[in-house]
Design a protein around this motif. Structure first.
Motif, mmCIF file in Angstrom:
data_model
loop_
_atom_site.group_PDB
_atom_site.id
_atom_site.type_symbol
_atom_site.label_atom_id
_atom_site.label_comp_id
_atom_site.label_asym_id
_atom_site.label_seq_id
_atom_site.Cartn_x
_atom_site.Cartn_y
_atom_site.Cartn_z
ATOM 1 N N UNK A 393 40.801 24.073 -4.051
ATOM 2 C CA UNK A 393 39.498 23.487 -3.725
ATOM 3 C C UNK A 393 38.414 23.994 -4.668
ATOM 4 N N UNK A 394 37.443 23.122 -4.903
ATOM 5 C CA UNK A 394 36.251 23.491 -5.673
ATOM 6 C C UNK A 394 35.044 22.979 -4.888
ATOM 7 N N UNK A 395 34.456 23.884 -4.083
ATOM 8 C CA UNK A 395 33.355 23.501 -3.213
ATOM 9 C C UNK A 395 32.017 23.969 -3.802
ATOM 10 N N UNK A 396 30.945 23.375 -3.302
ATOM 11 C CA UNK A 396 29.604 23.784 -3.699
ATOM 12 C C UNK A 396 29.171 24.994 -2.871
ATOM 13 N N UNK A 428 53.856 20.672 -6.074
ATOM 14 C CA UNK A 428 52.796 20.653 -7.083
ATOM 15 C C UNK A 428 51.486 21.116 -6.477
ATOM 16 N N UNK A 429 50.393 20.641 -7.043
ATOM 17 C CA UNK A 429 49.057 21.067 -6.619
ATOM 18 C C UNK A 429 48.176 19.848 -6.363
ATOM 19 N N UNK A 430 47.482 19.860 -5.241
ATOM 20 C CA UNK A 430 46.466 18.854 -4.925
ATOM 21 C C UNK A 430 45.106 19.511 -5.119
ATOM 22 N N UNK A 431 44.233 18.837 -5.841
ATOM 23 C CA UNK A 431 42.891 19.379 -6.085
ATOM 24 C C UNK A 431 41.868 18.603 -5.267
ATOM 25 N N UNK A 432 40.998 19.331 -4.578
ATOM 26 C CA UNK A 432 39.913 18.718 -3.816
ATOM 27 C C UNK A 432 38.606 19.262 -4.384
ATOM 28 N N UNK A 433 37.774 18.358 -4.909
ATOM 29 C CA UNK A 433 36.552 18.756 -5.618
ATOM 30 C C UNK A 433 35.353 18.108 -4.935
ATOM 31 N N UNK A 434 34.338 18.916 -4.642
ATOM 32 C CA UNK A 434 33.083 18.422 -4.051
ATOM 33 C C UNK A 434 31.982 18.576 -5.097
ATOM 34 N N UNK A 435 31.263 17.458 -5.377
ATOM 35 C CA UNK A 435 30.208 17.475 -6.405
ATOM 36 C C UNK A 435 28.992 16.711 -5.903
ATOM 37 N N UNK A 436 27.825 17.180 -6.333
ATOM 38 C CA UNK A 436 26.582 16.457 -6.039
ATOM 39 C C UNK A 436 26.477 15.228 -6.930
ATOM 40 N N UNK A 437 25.931 14.153 -6.373
ATOM 41 C CA UNK A 437 25.728 12.933 -7.152
ATOM 42 C C UNK A 437 24.435 12.276 -6.680
ATOM 43 N N UNK A 439 21.582 11.399 -4.627
ATOM 44 C CA UNK A 439 21.348 11.560 -3.200
ATOM 45 C C UNK A 439 22.637 11.376 -2.406
ATOM 46 N N UNK A 440 23.744 11.609 -3.049
ATOM 47 C CA UNK A 440 25.047 11.449 -2.402
ATOM 48 C C UNK A 440 25.934 12.631 -2.770
ATOM 49 N N UNK A 441 27.102 12.680 -2.159
ATOM 50 C CA UNK A 441 28.097 13.703 -2.467
ATOM 51 C C UNK A 441 29.407 12.993 -2.785
ATOM 52 N N UNK A 442 30.086 13.466 -3.837
ATOM 53 C CA UNK A 442 31.387 12.909 -4.226
ATOM 54 C C UNK A 442 32.489 13.883 -3.800
ATOM 55 N N UNK A 443 33.465 13.389 -3.063
ATOM 56 C CA UNK A 443 34.642 14.193 -2.673
ATOM 57 C C UNK A 443 35.865 13.551 -3.320
ATOM 58 N N UNK A 444 36.499 14.283 -4.250
ATOM 59 C CA UNK A 444 37.656 13.754 -4.981
ATOM 60 C C UNK A 444 38.930 14.438 -4.512
ATOM 61 N N UNK A 445 39.947 13.636 -4.246
ATOM 62 C CA UNK A 445 41.286 14.140 -3.891
ATOM 63 C C UNK A 445 42.231 13.703 -4.996
ATOM 64 N N UNK A 446 42.733 14.694 -5.745
ATOM 65 C CA UNK A 446 43.561 14.393 -6.917
ATOM 66 C C UNK A 446 44.986 14.888 -6.710
ATOM 67 N N UNK A 447 45.963 13.955 -6.845
ATOM 68 C CA UNK A 447 47.362 14.360 -6.746
ATOM 69 C C UNK A 447 48.051 14.191 -8.091
ATOM 70 N N UNK A 448 49.287 14.697 -8.180
ATOM 71 C CA UNK A 448 50.092 14.561 -9.390
ATOM 72 C C UNK A 448 51.404 13.861 -9.048
#
Length: 510
Positions: A393-396, A428-437, A439-448
């Motif tokens: 995870x990569x959280x704010x 493998x590894x699943x990545x979950x990334x939270x980013x500011x955008x 006035x919104x928030x982007x939550x990305x779920x990335x698989x391999x």
């Protein structure tokens, strides 16, 4: 010088010579006496060292003489361990012979003693009887020594009680394991060079073998479906504590069976082997297929019932106009406009049902989106571990609040993360990334996982379309609908054989 003086001088010289000889002999005797003392001292010291070694050695030592007929006299000497181990005194032991301490019958022991006499060194096991009647298992090593033409025997006896106990434990454990393997309802088999070398009764029954000869020696690939061969090789090569493989076989009876396999590396008959624990999941697979089919039929039924209910009124109106025209009434623009409106209404209703129209909770409240994600990850952590998948995870650092329904948003991310787990059967590894955008928030779920083609991407969200072997495609439809209901959007990027990234954008409360 007269004769008398001459005789005196000769006697004197002779006496002096004899005195000198006595002195030399005296010195020689002194030297010999000193050497004898040194030898005696050395012998005494050697005897003391031998006695210390003899009595302090950890094994029992017996010194005795055996005649040619295999009959032994009393012990000539025993060390401290020998008499203390059996509960006797030294004096008592010196009045005893092997016949008094060995549990064999006399004739049997005579044969053993004859073997000792005929062999320079002999190693064998027996039981010694203690003074209180208890038995001690011992290993005896004998060595024959010839002194002054007579043969004596030195016996070193080691207490092997602990070794015998360990051997009993190993035998009992082996028997228990064998009973466990044979009584197991799961198939348990051992393979070497990908050939069956052992199979329990459950495995024989599962693969349709009436005897072991029908299965043992044959290749596993004779029955395993080709599409599972590569996965099986990966499983047995890398294994792992939670490594499992769902596979399909055609057994010796020609029947298709579905199994779940766990592979464990072992040593079998002094060679590296693979032990397979094989669970028959054929009935479970059939039940799952029936449930999926029932779910699809249930959804179809619900859609059909909904469509029938909602379009009944416009159809009734159209039917009335048809009957009116058949009675002779001439169609006019007013009637035609009404009919066209009713047809459009039917079209709108059909489109709404195809998007799986569903009522949602409109009671929005503030939701900490990062805390919600942590809860979902904790919920799915066990399932991910079973598939050898880690979640990074990569959280704010700041708290991100969105306006929505907690349960519905939780369902969105459960669906997306579960999909990511299911498309990565090899781990493998699943990545979950939270980013500011803005006035919104982007939550990305990335698989391999295996990724998707452009055609599959285009069809995402369609009723009953899915890229999984088991699934209805409804989960992603619900996900899209919930996100839309929360005034958000979802974008999907995918590359075949590389993976997929779902990005959910939700407005935040500022």
């Amino acid at each position: 010088m007269d004769v008398m003086e001459l005789g005196y001088d000769q006697e004197k010289d002779k006496l002096l010579h004899e005195i000198d000889q006595l002195k030399i002999e005296n010195e020689k005797l002194k030297s010999e006496l000193s050497t004898t003392k040194e030898i005696s001292k050395y012998l005494n010291e050697s005897e003391q060292r031998f006695e210390q070694l003899f009595n302090n050695i950890s094994d029992a030592v017996y010194y005795l003489k055996i005649d040619k007929e295999g009959v032994s006299g009393n012990f000539i000497e025993v060390n401290k361990i020998a008499y203390k181990r059996l509960g006797y005194t030294r004096e008592e032991m010196l009045n005893m012979s092997p016949f008094d301490i060995d549990y064999h019958e006399r004739e049997e022991l005579i044969q053993i003693l004859e073997s000792i006499m005929s062999t320079e060194t002999l190693i064998f096991e027996t039981m010694h009887v203690c003074k209180d009647g208890t038995l001690i298992p011992v290993e005896i090593k004998t060595h024959n020594v010839v002194m002054d033409g007579e043969t004596f025997t030195l016996s070193v006896c080691r207490d092997i009680s602990e070794r015998k106990q360990a051997e009993r434990v190993i035998r009992d454990t082996k028997k228990q394991y064998q009973r466990l393997v044979e009584s197991s309802t799961n198939g348990i088999a051992v393979l070497q060079d990908d050939k069956w070398v052992f199979a329990n009764e459950a495995a024989l029954k599962l693969f349709g073998a009436h005897t072991k000869d029908q299965l043992l020696g044959k290749s596993i690939y004779d029955m395993l479906y080709p599409e599972f061969i590569e996965k099986y090789k990966i499983l047995t090569k890398f294994g792992g504590k939670h490594a499992r493989l769902n596979s399909t076989w055609k057994n010796l009876d020609g029947r298709e069976i579905h199994t779940e396999i766990v592979s464990i590396p072992i040593i079998f008959r002094d060679r590296v082997a693979k032990q397979l624990i094989i669970q028959d999941v054929t009935e479970r697979k059939q039940a799952e297929d029936l449930m999926i089919q029932a779910e699809k039929m249930n959804v179809v039924g619900q859609l059909a019932a909904g469509i029938a209910h909602e379009i009944r009124n416009p159809l009734t109106s159209l039917k009335g106009f048809v009957q009116l025209f058949r009675s002779g009434t001439v169609p006019n623009d007013k009637f035609l406009n009404i009919m066209e409106s009713e047809l459009e209404r039917i079209d709108v209703i059909s489109s709404e049902f195809l998007t799986l129209a569903k009522p949602y909770n409109v009671d929005f409240s503030p939701v900490d989106i990062q805390e919600l994600l942590k809860n979902v990850i904790a919920l799915l952590g066990t399932e991910a571990s079973k598939q050898r998948i880690s979640i990074d995870t990569s959280f704010l650092n700041e708290t991100i609040i969105v306006d929505g329904v907690n349960a519905e948003l939780k369902k969105v991310f459960i669906n997306l993360i579960k999909n990511a787990i299911e498309v990565m059967p090899d781990g493998g590894t699943i990545k979950i990334i939270v980013e500011n955008s803005e006035e919104a928030v982007d939550i990305s779920i990335q698989d391999h996982g295996i990724g998707m083609t452009d055609e599959q991407l285009r069809r995402l969200g369609e009723p009953f379309f899915t890229t999984k072997e088991t699934g209805t495609g409804l989960g992603l439809m619900v996900t899209y609908k919930i996100i839309d209901h929360h005034h958000g959007e979802m974008k999907v990027k995918s590359k075949l054989n590389e993976g997929t990234t779902f990005t959910v954008r939700l407005p935040v409360i500022t």
